[in-house]
Design a protein around this motif. Sequence first.
Motif, PDB file in Angstrom:
ATOM      1  N   ASP A 197       0.912  -1.055  -0.169  1.00  0.00           N
ATOM      2  CA  ASP A 197       0.324  -0.085   0.123  1.00  0.00           C
ATOM      3  C   ASP A 197       0.954   0.998   0.167  1.00  0.00           C
ATOM      4  O   ASP A 197       0.924   1.791  -0.543  1.00  0.00           O
ATOM      5  CB  ASP A 197      -0.997  -0.510   0.888  1.00  0.00           C
ATOM      6  CG  ASP A 197      -1.900   1.059   1.658  1.00  0.00           C
ATOM      7  OD1 ASP A 197      -2.832   1.710   0.212  1.00  0.00           O
ATOM      8  OD2 ASP A 197      -1.651   2.003   2.395  1.00  0.00           O
ATOM      9  N   ARG A 200       2.189   1.743  -3.414  1.00  0.00           N
ATOM     10  CA  ARG A 200       1.555   2.337  -4.483  1.00  0.00           C
ATOM     11  C   ARG A 200       1.507   3.664  -4.013  1.00  0.00           C
ATOM     12  O   ARG A 200       1.338   4.363  -5.016  1.00  0.00           O
ATOM     13  CB  ARG A 200      -0.192   1.992  -4.442  1.00  0.00           C
ATOM     14  CG  ARG A 200       0.233  -0.081  -4.414  1.00  0.00           C
ATOM     15  CD  ARG A 200      -1.373  -0.358  -4.724  1.00  0.00           C
ATOM     16  NE  ARG A 200      -2.029  -0.806  -3.132  1.00  0.00           N
ATOM     17  CZ  ARG A 200      -2.979  -1.244  -2.811  1.00  0.00           C
ATOM     18  NH1 ARG A 200      -3.667  -2.123  -3.945  1.00  0.00           N
ATOM     19  NH2 ARG A 200      -2.968  -1.270  -1.313  1.00  0.00           N
ATOM     20  N   ARG A 201       0.843   4.422  -3.675  1.00  0.00           N
ATOM     21  CA  ARG A 201       0.750   5.662  -2.826  1.00  0.00           C
ATOM     22  C   ARG A 201       2.784   6.451  -3.215  1.00  0.00           C
ATOM     23  O   ARG A 201       2.340   7.647  -3.875  1.00  0.00           O
ATOM     24  CB  ARG A 201       0.837   5.856  -1.235  1.00  0.00           C
ATOM     25  CG  ARG A 201      -0.776   5.702  -1.172  1.00  0.00           C
ATOM     26  CD  ARG A 201      -1.014   6.389   0.458  1.00  0.00           C
ATOM     27  NE  ARG A 201      -0.450   4.905   1.742  1.00  0.00           N
ATOM     28  CZ  ARG A 201       0.338   5.441   2.506  1.00  0.00           C
ATOM     29  NH1 ARG A 201       0.818   6.914   2.196  1.00  0.00           N
ATOM     30  NH2 ARG A 201       0.514   4.864   3.509  1.00  0.00           N
ATOM     31  N   ALA A 204       2.370   6.554  -6.991  1.00  0.00           N
ATOM     32  CA  ALA A 204       1.468   7.590  -7.440  1.00  0.00           C
ATOM     33  C   ALA A 204       2.057   8.995  -7.428  1.00  0.00           C
ATOM     34  O   ALA A 204       2.080   9.613  -8.163  1.00  0.00           O
ATOM     35  CB  ALA A 204       0.665   7.266  -6.938  1.00  0.00           C
TER      36      ALA A 204
END
Length: 477
Positions: A197, A200-201, A204
Amino acid sequence: MMQSSKVTILLMSSAILLGGCASVPREAGFPAVEAAVAERTGQRVRWNRLTAEDRSVDSAVRDLLARPLTADAVAQVALLNNRSLQATYEDLGIAQAEVVQAGLLRNPVFDGEVKFGEGGSGTAVEIAVVQDFLDVFFIPLRKRIAEDAFEATKLRVTGAVLDLAAQTRIAFYAHVAAEQTVEMRQTVMAATDASFDLARRLHAAGNISDLDLAQERALFEEAKVGLAEAEAAVLDSRERMNVLMGVWGTDTAWKSVKRLPDLPSEELALDDAERQAVERSLELAAARSEVQAAAATLGVQRSLGLLPEAEVGASAEREGDGEWAVGPALSLPIPLFDQGQARTAAADSTLQRARQQFIATAVEVRSAARDGRNRVLATRARANYFHQVILPLRREITERTQLQYNAMQIGAFQLLQAKEKEVEAGITYIEALRDYWTARTRMEQIRSGRVPSGGAAGMASNRAAGSSSKGRETGGH
């Protein structure tokens, strides 16, 4: 005529008295098995005969299943409730029945002839009752063979009980370890989920590359697979336990204790393991009984070689004029072709095979004791090393990594990886602890007199199958 009638009556009365009336004892040697199991394991067994006491035992089994199960509890449930073990007890009844059969005389044989004379000259009747009189002298030998086989059967049944108790304990340790592993895998899953998680941040925001993101996802997906495998292992081990304990329906809702026992402070006394294994070996005791039975069988075959049977009795004949003639009858085979050479040679080879198997079993029992001792010591050393060295080291690494993370000297990925490696070390320790308790259980089984399946036990099983068929042929078991 009167004297001949007396001879006939005397012969018939002797046959009836010698034959007697025998019945098969209901307990069939089970008390000996029960006492041996209690002395070697401290646990209780029962032969389910659908009595009131058996129903009370069923209630006791359910009481055990209602509480979190320990290794002792699962073994006790299995010994009281496993239906395959109950089927094994019937071997005692078969062997006991063959002991009774070996002590019985063969039934006397009645023979009758009716001859019709030509031209109305009358009807001739000839009757005879004969009994194999040599059978009387060989009853003690036959009983000895059957009793030796019966003793071997009691030892094999006792061995089956010890096997089941050990197998159930080992299955229990595997199940508890599997449940602990699921907990650990869930922790790994949570750590990799958090790491993925975060990746992914960061991806991004453009702070990590596609490769870094793919690597984090791979770790997360592998953690999911590892958790699924661990959960499947729990289901498998639970079903194995159900089979061994002989439970179904609502009784399968049992629960076990949550943790494997820690390493005991004191180890088994292993210095005299080999001597103790030989002295208490059920395989060796059964093999010894089979040698004795084979020797007795050879003695019977040698004695009966030339004259396997001889019949005596009484014969009566009525001629056409109505007068009776009564006298003794004798029947002897003429040993022109079959003088018992083949049967004697086969019995001699059976005896030599039993002797060689006894020696081979002794070698395997000694080897199993040494191997069991080595495995206990090796698995204890490995589990202890993880507990004393690896786990504290991994815990220290995680704590130091946490400090560096708090000081913003490293990123979250390194902290999550350190926690994951600590958990993986914990999983390995659980496996090491499981292996230790498995090795200890097998060593205790050997010390109780039973080599685990695959060694001398396998040889004993093969020998048992052979001796059972041989016993049926000679009137024993």
